[in-house]
Scaffold this motif. Structure first.
Motif, short mmCIF file in Angstrom:
data_model
loop_
_atom_site.label_atom_id
_atom_site.label_comp_id
_atom_site.label_asym_id
_atom_site.label_seq_id
_atom_site.Cartn_x
_atom_site.Cartn_y
_atom_site.Cartn_z
N GLN A 54 29.86 39.35 38.37
CA GLN A 54 29.11 39.53 37.13
C GLN A 54 29.94 39.13 35.92
O GLN A 54 29.40 38.82 34.87
CB GLN A 54 28.67 40.99 37.00
CG GLN A 54 27.78 41.48 38.14
CD GLN A 54 26.45 40.75 38.19
OE1 GLN A 54 25.84 40.48 37.16
NE2 GLN A 54 26.02 40.41 39.40
N ASP A 55 31.25 39.17 36.06
CA ASP A 55 32.16 38.84 34.97
C ASP A 55 32.88 37.53 35.28
O ASP A 55 32.87 37.04 36.40
CB ASP A 55 33.19 39.96 34.77
CG ASP A 55 32.54 41.29 34.48
OD1 ASP A 55 31.59 41.31 33.67
OD2 ASP A 55 32.95 42.31 35.07
N THR A 56 33.51 36.99 34.25
CA THR A 56 34.30 35.77 34.42
C THR A 56 35.51 36.05 35.31
O THR A 56 36.24 37.02 35.09
CB THR A 56 34.76 35.23 33.06
OG1 THR A 56 33.62 34.95 32.26
CG2 THR A 56 35.59 33.97 33.23
N CYS A 57 35.72 35.21 36.28
CA CYS A 57 36.87 35.37 37.16
C CYS A 57 38.14 34.91 36.46
O CYS A 57 38.12 33.99 35.62
CB CYS A 57 36.67 34.56 38.44
SG CYS A 57 35.37 35.16 39.52
N LEU A 58 39.23 35.52 36.82
CA LEU A 58 40.54 35.12 36.32
C LEU A 58 41.33 34.53 37.48
O LEU A 58 41.31 35.05 38.59
CB LEU A 58 41.29 36.31 35.74
CG LEU A 58 40.65 37.01 34.55
CD1 LEU A 58 41.46 38.25 34.16
CD2 LEU A 58 40.54 36.06 33.36
#
Length: 238
Positions: free
Chosen positions: A33-37
């Motif tokens: 759901q969030d940007t991957c790092l």
């Protein structure tokens, strides 16, 4: 390391300009759901581009990309078709933090190949007994020469692990994400030919007057037909 959207591992295998390509397990980022790092070996946290590429349907692999001007080493491919039961293999990934090790740290463990599934499930077929933990899915499985022979993605409480052979990734229908990496078990001239596609030449060979053009298609394998590799070459096209 893959973080932010999920806890996983992966490998950088290609660079095009300032864009790096990272191979990991698809289930690590499937429901992100969030940007991957992408955390590189120097500790820098890079935001992965939002687009996630699935190289092959029904195979648990995914490719992420990030942008950086820094120089990072690329994965070198091994030959997963030559893996045999009893062979020593290594896995390298970053388990989730624990009380004993409160920060994710890349660890390497050795083990043995203990079998192979005759009918792969989501691409998984290579079985080995290395010590793995949550957060290591998507990590590379290496042979004893440092060549990547698989992508780890499954394990159970009995100590058995499963990987997708790297040949599954390399032999899929070719695209831009396929190019990159080196064949660690081959001479430099052969490395130039691996994983290429299109109408092209091999400058190193052309300069020696041995060959001008390999033709159209994707080169899967190029090997010398004599020990010195100075006279005849054979290419396997797909």
């Amino acid at each position: 390391m893959v973080d932010g959207c999920a806890a996983g591992s992966g490998m950088i295998y290609r660079r095009q300009g300032n864009t790096y390509y990272v191979l990991t397990a698809h289930h690590v980022v499937r429901n992100a759901q969030d940007t991957c790092l992408i955390i590189t070996p120097d500790g820098i946290r890079h935001e992965a581009n939002r687009e996630v590429t699935v190289p092959q349907a029904d195979v648990d692999l995914a490719v992420l990309t990030f942008t950086s001007e820094n120089d990072y080493k690329l994965a070198r491919w091994g030959n997963s078709d030559r893996v045999a039961v009893g062979q020593t293999v290594y896995v390298a990934g970053a388990p989730v933090a624990t009380e004993a090790v409160p920060r994710r740290t890349v660890t390497i463990s050795d083990g043995k190949v203990i079998g192979e599934l005759p009918q792969p499930n989501e691409g998984y077929s290579l079985i080995y007994n290395n010590n793995t933990r949550p957060g290591m899915n998507g990590e590379p499985v290496f042979n004893d020469r440092g060549g990547v022979i698989g992508v780890h993605g499954r394990g159970d409480k009995t100590g058995r692990n499963l990987a997708i052979p790297i040949a599954t990734f390399l032999e899929r229908p070719q695209s831009a994400i396929a190019q990159g990496g080196q064949i660690v078990e081959s001479p430099p001239q052969i490395q130039e030919a691996a994983n290429l596609r299109g109408d092209f030449t091999l400058p190193a060979l052309q300069q020696q007057g041995m060959i001008k053009r390999l033709g159209q298609g994707g080169v899967r394998q190029v090997i010398p037909l004599n020990q010195g590799g100075h006279c005849k070459w054979w290419g396997k096209f797909i």
